[in-house]
Write a protein that holds these residues in place. Structure first.
Motif, PDB file in Angstrom:
ATOM      1  N   ALA A   5       0.805  -1.233   0.118  1.00 22.04           N
ATOM      2  CA  ALA A   5       0.086  -0.096   0.050  1.00 22.04           C
ATOM      3  C   ALA A   5       0.757   1.301  -0.007  1.00 22.04           C
ATOM      4  O   ALA A   5       0.618   2.071  -0.811  1.00 22.04           O
ATOM      5  N   ALA A   6       1.915   1.081   0.911  1.00 21.76           N
ATOM      6  CA  ALA A   6       2.877   2.434   1.029  1.00 21.76           C
ATOM      7  C   ALA A   6       3.588   2.418  -0.410  1.00 21.76           C
ATOM      8  O   ALA A   6       3.721   3.914  -1.033  1.00 21.76           O
ATOM      9  N   PHE A   7       4.103   1.411  -1.161  1.00 22.02           N
ATOM     10  CA  PHE A   7       4.973   1.557  -2.327  1.00 22.02           C
ATOM     11  C   PHE A   7       3.865   1.943  -3.584  1.00 22.02           C
ATOM     12  O   PHE A   7       4.277   2.791  -4.237  1.00 22.02           O
ATOM     13  N   PHE A   8       2.560   1.772  -3.306  1.00 16.03           N
ATOM     14  CA  PHE A   8       1.590   2.133  -4.438  1.00 16.03           C
ATOM     15  C   PHE A   8       1.316   3.902  -4.309  1.00 16.03           C
ATOM     16  O   PHE A   8       1.304   4.453  -5.091  1.00 16.03           O
ATOM     17  N   SER A   9       1.420   4.240  -2.995  1.00 21.50           N
ATOM     18  CA  SER A   9       1.285   5.717  -2.804  1.00 21.50           C
ATOM     19  C   SER A   9       2.496   6.449  -3.042  1.00 21.50           C
ATOM     20  O   SER A   9       2.687   7.541  -3.472  1.00 21.50           O
ATOM     21  N   PRO A 128      13.717   8.678   4.484  1.00 20.39           N
ATOM     22  CA  PRO A 128      13.159   8.536   5.905  1.00 20.39           C
ATOM     23  C   PRO A 128      12.025   7.819   5.838  1.00 20.39           C
ATOM     24  O   PRO A 128      11.571   6.884   6.851  1.00 20.39           O
ATOM     25  N   MET A 129      11.119   7.859   4.899  1.00 19.11           N
ATOM     26  CA  MET A 129       9.664   7.157   5.035  1.00 19.11           C
ATOM     27  C   MET A 129      10.148   5.676   4.670  1.00 19.11           C
ATOM     28  O   MET A 129       9.437   4.695   5.835  1.00 19.11           O
ATOM     29  N   ILE A 130      10.948   5.369   3.871  1.00 20.77           N
ATOM     30  CA  ILE A 130      11.384   3.726   3.957  1.00 20.77           C
ATOM     31  C   ILE A 130      11.891   3.162   5.130  1.00 20.77           C
ATOM     32  O   ILE A 130      11.693   2.219   5.497  1.00 20.77           O
ATOM     33  N   CYS A 131      12.975   3.977   5.763  1.00 19.06           N
ATOM     34  CA  CYS A 131      13.499   3.772   7.107  1.00 19.06           C
ATOM     35  C   CYS A 131      12.480   3.608   8.260  1.00 19.06           C
ATOM     36  O   CYS A 131      12.509   2.643   9.140  1.00 19.06           O
ATOM     37  N   GLY A 132      11.355   4.348   8.001  1.00 22.24           N
ATOM     38  CA  GLY A 132      10.259   4.319   9.007  1.00 22.24           C
ATOM     39  C   GLY A 132       9.520   3.080   8.841  1.00 22.24           C
ATOM     40  O   GLY A 132       9.016   2.569   9.777  1.00 22.24           O
TER      41      GLY A 132
END
Length: 139
Positions: A5-9, A128-132
């Protein structure tokens, strides 16, 4: 899955919400992203920047609209990631996404001083988003 879902966004704000079944929210985010992208001429700036025309990319961008984009983008990714898992901890998991949005804003403000502005701003937001997502994968 939450990361999907995050990667789609990350690919297109609103797609992660549609993946989660939040169709109205997803459609709203897609429409908002398209208007902001078109009015801020963000895609044109990306095209120019990645073709080596860095100063033209900065001059093309309409910063009145572009400065809205990093925060909106980070929120869309967090929203898709957060709502993909029931009972997730909202307070802790938002921190890396807030940092990504903030760093994106700072990068956009300082774009005329960066060697490759659009790529640098994108990495300031996405890393930072991927690290999170990795750090808070169990929450």
């Amino acid at each position: 899955m939450r990361n999907i879902a995050a990667f789609f966004s990350i690919l297109m704000p609103g797609f992660g919400q549609i993946y989660n079944g939040q169709f109205i929210k997803g459609a709203f985010f897609i429409i908002t992203e398209h208007f902001d992208n078109a009015l801020g001429q963000i895609n044109k700036a990306i095209h120019l920047d990645l073709n080596g025309l860095h100063q033209q990319a900065v001059e093309t961008t309409n910063f009145e609209y572009m400065l809205f984009y990093p925060g909106f983008y980070a929120y869309c990714v967090w929203d898709a990631w957060y709502y993909a898992k029931p009972n997730a901890d909202k307070t802790k998991t938002a921190i890396p996404f807030i940092m990504g949005g903030f760093l994106g804003e700072i990068g956009a403000i300082l774009a005329n001083r960066l060697p490759i502005p659009t790529l640098t701003v994108a990495m300031l937001m996405i890393i930072p988003m991927i690290c999170g997502m990795i750090a808070f994968r169990n929450q």
